[in-house]
Write an enzyme that holds these catalytic residues in place. Structure first.
Site, PDB file in Angstrom:
ATOM      1  N   SER A  81       0.842  -1.195   0.000  1.00  0.00           N
ATOM      2  CA  SER A  81       0.000   0.000   0.000  1.00  0.00           C
ATOM      3  C   SER A  81       0.884   1.254   0.000  1.00  0.00           C
ATOM      4  CB  SER A  81      -0.948  -0.042   1.198  1.00  0.00           C
ATOM      5  OG  SER A  81      -1.909   0.988   1.134  1.00  0.00           O
ATOM      6  N   ASP A 121     -10.119  -2.413  -5.657  1.00  0.00           N
ATOM      7  CA  ASP A 121      -9.259  -1.526  -4.887  1.00  0.00           C
ATOM      8  C   ASP A 121      -9.104  -0.227  -5.671  1.00  0.00           C
ATOM      9  OD1 ASP A 121      -7.261  -0.208  -3.484  1.00  0.00           O
ATOM     10  OD2 ASP A 121      -5.829  -1.864  -3.541  1.00  0.00           O
ATOM     11  N   HIS A 163      -8.722  -3.959  -1.137  1.00  0.00           N
ATOM     12  CA  HIS A 163      -7.523  -3.459  -0.482  1.00  0.00           C
ATOM     13  C   HIS A 163      -7.437  -3.993   0.951  1.00  0.00           C
ATOM     14  CE1 HIS A 163      -4.247  -0.444  -0.376  1.00  0.00           C
ATOM     15  NE2 HIS A 163      -4.486  -0.433   0.916  1.00  0.00           N
TER      16      HIS A 163
END
Length: 316
Positions: A159, A257, A287
């Site tokens: 991320s 996501d 996500h």
């Protein structure tokens, strides 16, 4: 929108509560609690785990790193992995990623260094990037006593950590440093403009969505205006117009996501610029869904391990 999530993930989706980042301190506490509730305790069997304080870069404060070393006797320098946690530049910690980092160290039988970089909004760009760079410099400076081969250091980021990992490769190229041998970018956050189809459409997906992405970039960029021409590639790597000479990469994205399309675009740009890339998109996922112990998450972890082994030259 409705989302065709993997059926195994549906029970977890129903239990996920929103965690807005308007109050960063509260968001950090909530995130750590979610990790503790959903991620099994770290298995550190066979590992020596130590925290170190390493010199900050360019006069910055010292940086805490957590080092995972196989306890088996090492006869010669070997590969090592720099691990950068996620959290939208605002939340997350080496404690939250303790189990993940330990899993990589055990599965790869190599040294893993997890970095506790400073968080936004208190410490915006370039503070977290500089902290990650400090950790990498320390890995190279202590290579002999840590049995690290400085030519076989790879980077893994998830991320925001994936964004920092990609930014670090650009930063090192700017400084004419010897490149890392490999980069694994897991659901990377690399584009502050938020103009891709996934970034505009996924406004209510679990864990991460467009509103959170806006807050994340605003916090991370500090005095820089999100979406403006002033944002440099080392803050948002998707801004880079030339990616030549960067390390070979493995990039994975999740179907539902907001970061999906920027990860795909970054992989495509790397390939256009002559960098070897493997790209995976995992269906029915979102996500952060990799934290849940379902089949697609286990497959993703296995495939990331295979990519890291190849990138690090591990023949286990």
């Amino acid at each position: 929108m409705t989302y065709n999530y993997d059926p195994e993930l549906l029970p977890y989706v129903k239990g996920i509560k929103d965690n807005p980042m308007d109050d960063p301190v509260e968001a950090r506490v909530t995130f750590e609690a979610m990790i503790k509730a959903n991620v099994p305790p770290a298995n550190v069997e066979g590992l020596l785990v130590e925290d170190h304080s390493v010199p900050g870069f360019d006069g910055a404060p010292p940086v805490t790193v957590r080092v995972y070393k196989p306890q088996v006797a090492l006869e010669q320098p070997g590969p090592a992995l720099l691990h950068i946690h996620g959290g939208g530049f605002v939340i997350g910690s080496i404690d939250a990623d303790h189990a993940t980092a330990a899993s990589f160290a055990r599965a790869l039988n190599c040294v893993v260094v997890s970095v506790e970089y400073r968080l936004a909004p208190e410490n915006p760009y370039p503070a977290p990037l500089h902290d990650c760079y400090a950790a990498m410099l320390w890995m190279r400076s202590c290579a002999t006593e840590s049995y690290i081969d400085p030519t076989r250091i790879a980077i893994n980021g998830v991320s925001a950590g994936g964004g920092l990992a990609s930014a670090l490769t650009l930063f090192m190229r700017e400084r004419d440093d010897d490149p890392l041998c490999f980069q694994l970018l897991n659901i990377p956050e690399v584009d502050d403009r938020l103009q891709t189809p996934s970034a505009t459409q996924f406004v209510n997906t679990p864990i991460w969505n467009r509103p959170k992405a806006k807050v994340s970039w605003t916090y991370h960029l500090g005095d820089l205006e999100r979406g403006s021409d002033d944002v440099p590639p080392t803050a948002a790597p998707a801004r880079a117009k030339d990616l030549t000479g960067l390390p070979p990469a493995y990039i994975c994205v999740m179907e539902f996501d907001p970061l999906r399309d920027e990860g795909i675009a970054y992989a495509s740009q790397l390939m256009k610029d002559g960098v070897s890339v493997e790209l995976h998109s995992y269906p029915g996922t979102f996500h952060g869904s990799a934290m849940f112990p379902v089949a697609v998450s286990k497959r993703q972890f296995h495939e990331m391990l295979q990519a890291l082994k190849k990138g690090l030259g591990i023949t286990l």
